[in-house]
Design a protein around this motif. Sequence first.
Motif, PDB file in Angstrom:
ATOM      1  N   PHE A 758       0.831  -1.205   0.000  1.00  0.00           N
ATOM      2  CA  PHE A 758       0.000   0.000   0.000  1.00  0.00           C
ATOM      3  C   PHE A 758       0.866   1.256   0.000  1.00  0.00           C
ATOM      4  O   PHE A 758       0.622   2.214  -0.744  1.00  0.00           O
ATOM      5  CB  PHE A 758      -0.920  -0.007   1.217  1.00  0.00           C
ATOM      6  CG  PHE A 758      -1.807   1.204   1.322  1.00  0.00           C
ATOM      7  CD1 PHE A 758      -2.973   1.291   0.582  1.00  0.00           C
ATOM      8  CD2 PHE A 758      -1.465   2.274   2.149  1.00  0.00           C
ATOM      9  CE1 PHE A 758      -3.788   2.409   0.658  1.00  0.00           C
ATOM     10  CE2 PHE A 758      -2.274   3.389   2.231  1.00  0.00           C
ATOM     11  CZ  PHE A 758      -3.441   3.453   1.485  1.00  0.00           C
ATOM     12  N   THR A 759       1.906   1.255   0.822  1.00  0.00           N
ATOM     13  CA  THR A 759       2.810   2.412   0.895  1.00  0.00           C
ATOM     14  C   THR A 759       3.504   2.635  -0.437  1.00  0.00           C
ATOM     15  O   THR A 759       3.657   3.756  -0.903  1.00  0.00           O
ATOM     16  CB  THR A 759       3.847   2.198   2.014  1.00  0.00           C
ATOM     17  OG1 THR A 759       3.154   1.997   3.258  1.00  0.00           O
ATOM     18  CG2 THR A 759       4.796   3.379   2.127  1.00  0.00           C
ATOM     19  N   ARG A 760       3.905   1.527  -1.073  1.00  0.00           N
ATOM     20  CA  ARG A 760       4.594   1.642  -2.359  1.00  0.00           C
ATOM     21  C   ARG A 760       3.656   2.196  -3.431  1.00  0.00           C
ATOM     22  O   ARG A 760       4.052   3.032  -4.252  1.00  0.00           O
ATOM     23  CB  ARG A 760       5.134   0.287  -2.766  1.00  0.00           C
ATOM     24  CG  ARG A 760       5.900   0.325  -4.081  1.00  0.00           C
ATOM     25  CD  ARG A 760       6.590  -0.994  -4.352  1.00  0.00           C
ATOM     26  NE  ARG A 760       7.135  -0.970  -5.711  1.00  0.00           N
ATOM     27  CZ  ARG A 760       6.886  -1.840  -6.656  1.00  0.00           C
ATOM     28  NH1 ARG A 760       6.106  -2.871  -6.392  1.00  0.00           N
ATOM     29  NH2 ARG A 760       7.426  -1.726  -7.851  1.00  0.00           N
ATOM     30  N   LEU A 761       2.411   1.726  -3.451  1.00  0.00           N
ATOM     31  CA  LEU A 761       1.453   2.222  -4.429  1.00  0.00           C
ATOM     32  C   LEU A 761       1.187   3.713  -4.217  1.00  0.00           C
ATOM     33  O   LEU A 761       1.141   4.490  -5.187  1.00  0.00           O
ATOM     34  CB  LEU A 761       0.154   1.427  -4.340  1.00  0.00           C
ATOM     35  CG  LEU A 761      -0.968   1.866  -5.293  1.00  0.00           C
ATOM     36  CD1 LEU A 761      -0.544   1.642  -6.750  1.00  0.00           C
ATOM     37  CD2 LEU A 761      -2.265   1.128  -4.986  1.00  0.00           C
ATOM     38  N   ALA A 762       1.011   4.110  -2.955  1.00  0.00           N
ATOM     39  CA  ALA A 762       0.771   5.535  -2.666  1.00  0.00           C
ATOM     40  C   ALA A 762       1.962   6.385  -3.097  1.00  0.00           C
ATOM     41  O   ALA A 762       1.803   7.477  -3.677  1.00  0.00           O
ATOM     42  CB  ALA A 762       0.488   5.719  -1.181  1.00  0.00           C
ATOM     43  N   GLY A 763       3.176   5.899  -2.821  1.00  0.00           N
ATOM     44  CA  GLY A 763       4.368   6.639  -3.250  1.00  0.00           C
ATOM     45  C   GLY A 763       4.465   6.728  -4.762  1.00  0.00           C
ATOM     46  O   GLY A 763       4.874   7.755  -5.317  1.00  0.00           O
ATOM     47  N   GLY A 799      11.363   8.517 -11.101  1.00  0.00           N
ATOM     48  CA  GLY A 799      10.838   9.376 -10.062  1.00  0.00           C
ATOM     49  C   GLY A 799       9.575  10.047 -10.528  1.00  0.00           C
ATOM     50  O   GLY A 799       8.844   9.539 -11.354  1.00  0.00           O
ATOM     51  N   SER A 800       9.287  11.249 -10.033  1.00  0.00           N
ATOM     52  CA  SER A 800       8.092  11.957 -10.457  1.00  0.00           C
ATOM     53  C   SER A 800       8.336  12.556 -11.816  1.00  0.00           C
ATOM     54  O   SER A 800       9.410  13.102 -12.086  1.00  0.00           O
ATOM     55  CB  SER A 800       7.739  13.066  -9.444  1.00  0.00           C
ATOM     56  OG  SER A 800       8.834  13.963  -9.325  1.00  0.00           O
TER      57      SER A 800
END
Length: 801
Positions: A758-763, A799-800
């Motif tokens: 979940f944390t990875r998907l949110a990031g 990255g972004s």
Amino acid sequence: MDNRNGERDKMTRHYWMGGNRSYEQDRFFEQHLDKSLWQKADGPEQWDACWYTGMPDPEYFSQVGPGRKINHIPGNAALTVKSRLYRSLMELRERVQRQDKGSGHLTDRLAFVPRIFSMPEDYHDFQEAALENPGKRWILKPKNAARGKGIRLVDDPADVPMDSSWMVQEYLENPHTMHGRKYVLRLYVLVSSVSPFRVYLYHQGFAKLASAPYDEDNANNPYSYLTNPDVNALNLDAEIPVEFVDFDRYRVWLREQGHDDEALFARIEDMVALTCLAALEPMRERSRVVGADTRGCYELMGIDCLIDESLKPWILECNLSPSLEVCAGPDSGGDIEEGIKGALVADMVEMLGLNRPVGNEADGSMVERLVRETQAETASSGGFRNLIPGKDPSAYLPFMALPRLSDWVVAQALSDRPLKQPRFERWVAEETFSEDLVYLYDTRLGHLSSLNETASLIWLMATEGAGPDDIAAALVDAALKSTPTAPDAWTIRNDVWNTLADWINNRFLVQSEGETAERAAPESSRASSSEASATISMVLSCGRFRARFFTDSAPLVSRIENLLEPMAVADESGMDSLPRLEVVRDTPGFTLILDGQVIRSRLPLSAVAPALASCLATHAAGHDDIAIDAGLLAGSDQDSPMFMVSHTEPSLRDALTLALAAQWRVEYDRGALLQAADEYRVAGLGLPLQDTAREGLFVPARAGLTGNLGRVPAVLVPTENPLQNKSGVQAMAVNETLRHLISSCCGEDGRPLDTDGFTRLAGWLEGRDRYLVDMNNLEAAAAALSGRCFEKAPQKESGSL
């Protein structure tokens, strides 16, 4: 039923007659009981022999046994109800056809029953048959009537009643005629025992003649085509309205006509034996359900068969409690009719031992008792000819679902040569294993059942080619080593035979004609005769998941073959050990199975594609991967960015993906894999997309995206609510986007994302642009997204974006 022996005269036995009583129906039975042994009971509470016209209620069977007999067998409706007779014979034919494997040497012997349509379930089938055969005639019959009541030829198939009390039978053209008149043979058949199974045909019977000459063109004259004496007795124009010809005179007449009467009656005997065998398992099962000791049950039936012009016998019906009334007049066979019917009942009473004391059943072993009982009965059978076990006890064993142990030991003892034990093969069952236990999967119904340790051993030995007695011997040897006392070998042996018979009745197994059991394709995965043969066998690749996919349903192949092509692996070398993913035809619908485990069952044709896509999507992720069931869009250029489209809104599904693909003229895909080894790029899964413009239809993904990695600059979420922004798009927060996307995500083995996932998907979402897209303003939204996203895409490699 009170059978308390202490309250009864120990020397005198009691008989009782009930049901649809008449003097004519009862008199022969009463006459032939030894009056020094029998006394008429005052009522149904006390009897040692019950003669019941019609079918008694189940409670009558609760106290029967070797010393207390009744003239019916539970489950006889499998023969004596007209529509059930046809179904019983068709079920026997289907099983035997499976054993035959196309050779026909057994199946061909069962071609002696005209086709029957039972209302209302067969109404449309009958209409189709009538349309396909405009010149064929059909006969309408009530299912449970007797004595010819309600029978008539069908004038117009469209007028056939759909009520459940009716059935339509194929009318057999070109009957053999006697003195120009149609006739039907009345046969008298006795089933004296269900276990072991014993069947007899009485040497005498009658040819029942119609009262008017047979005329193919005179379909409106019932006296021409019906032979029932109750119908013909109404023919006031006939000199002899009811005429019976006994078999002695009939056979002489056949020989005078140049026919082989021995050959005809040999075929009749075979037909009778096979007909009775069709009801064997229903009678055994119903007897078990009502708690009847079948040693106290017997059944006398009247079977009617028609002889066609080629002298082939056809079975028409089996009558419960056949009429013992003398129907013909003295000058038209009445005296002979009375003599035959009286002798028939006298021989039956003698053979069943009703005028003999009840013997001591405890003498000798079980095998000795069964053989002695069978030999004693056949020795006193009078005019009854034993058909089963008969002169060749092995002849009818293949037609039994499986002989029970009592059938087997009697056949062995009476046969003039050693008998080979039955061998088995799988029919509709596939097995899986867990430790030392076997789990059986029913490919028709999608049911999975577990076997205990002993049953697992029986199953494994049977499917590896062992016979029932070989299996029983192995169990006895094991018991000798593990228990201090000697095991009951007969009980173990009997349990093995019964267990195997239960599996055959459930179609898990079938008797094999070969020496060893062969692996057989499940029934539900074989093409039916009405369906064109078509198969798919291909390796599919969806993310990390590889499987060999199989189906053999022609309509399904036509519907999904092109949907699977983007995931098909061209080079299948080295992939023989892959999991098996299959869609099998079931009742009803289809069943989706992965490596023997049912994923979905009872699927209509329209639901197979989405069920298959869902299965592939939930297995696409490997360790630490994230599989996302969402749309993908990308240009044809290998470096072109991908855009992810949420489709969690049921009413929209893939509508935005397909609409933008049309606007931008780009490739599209469904399903994305965010791989553990690559923080930013995703791979297309190649799943089919739902075409919302055509309900229930799907379109294949474009193969160019399947399996290829690409960068995702933006995630799009469609909405049907109009946006105030005229551009048709509106930026979204990470949490709001997560709310739409998370239900479409899963980890390895389809599990929900854990905390790390979940944390990875949110990031990952934080590094994407996120837009709500107005489905009411798609043209503006497409233009705005093209300007915002396609121009931004090349700016960053990771990255972004």
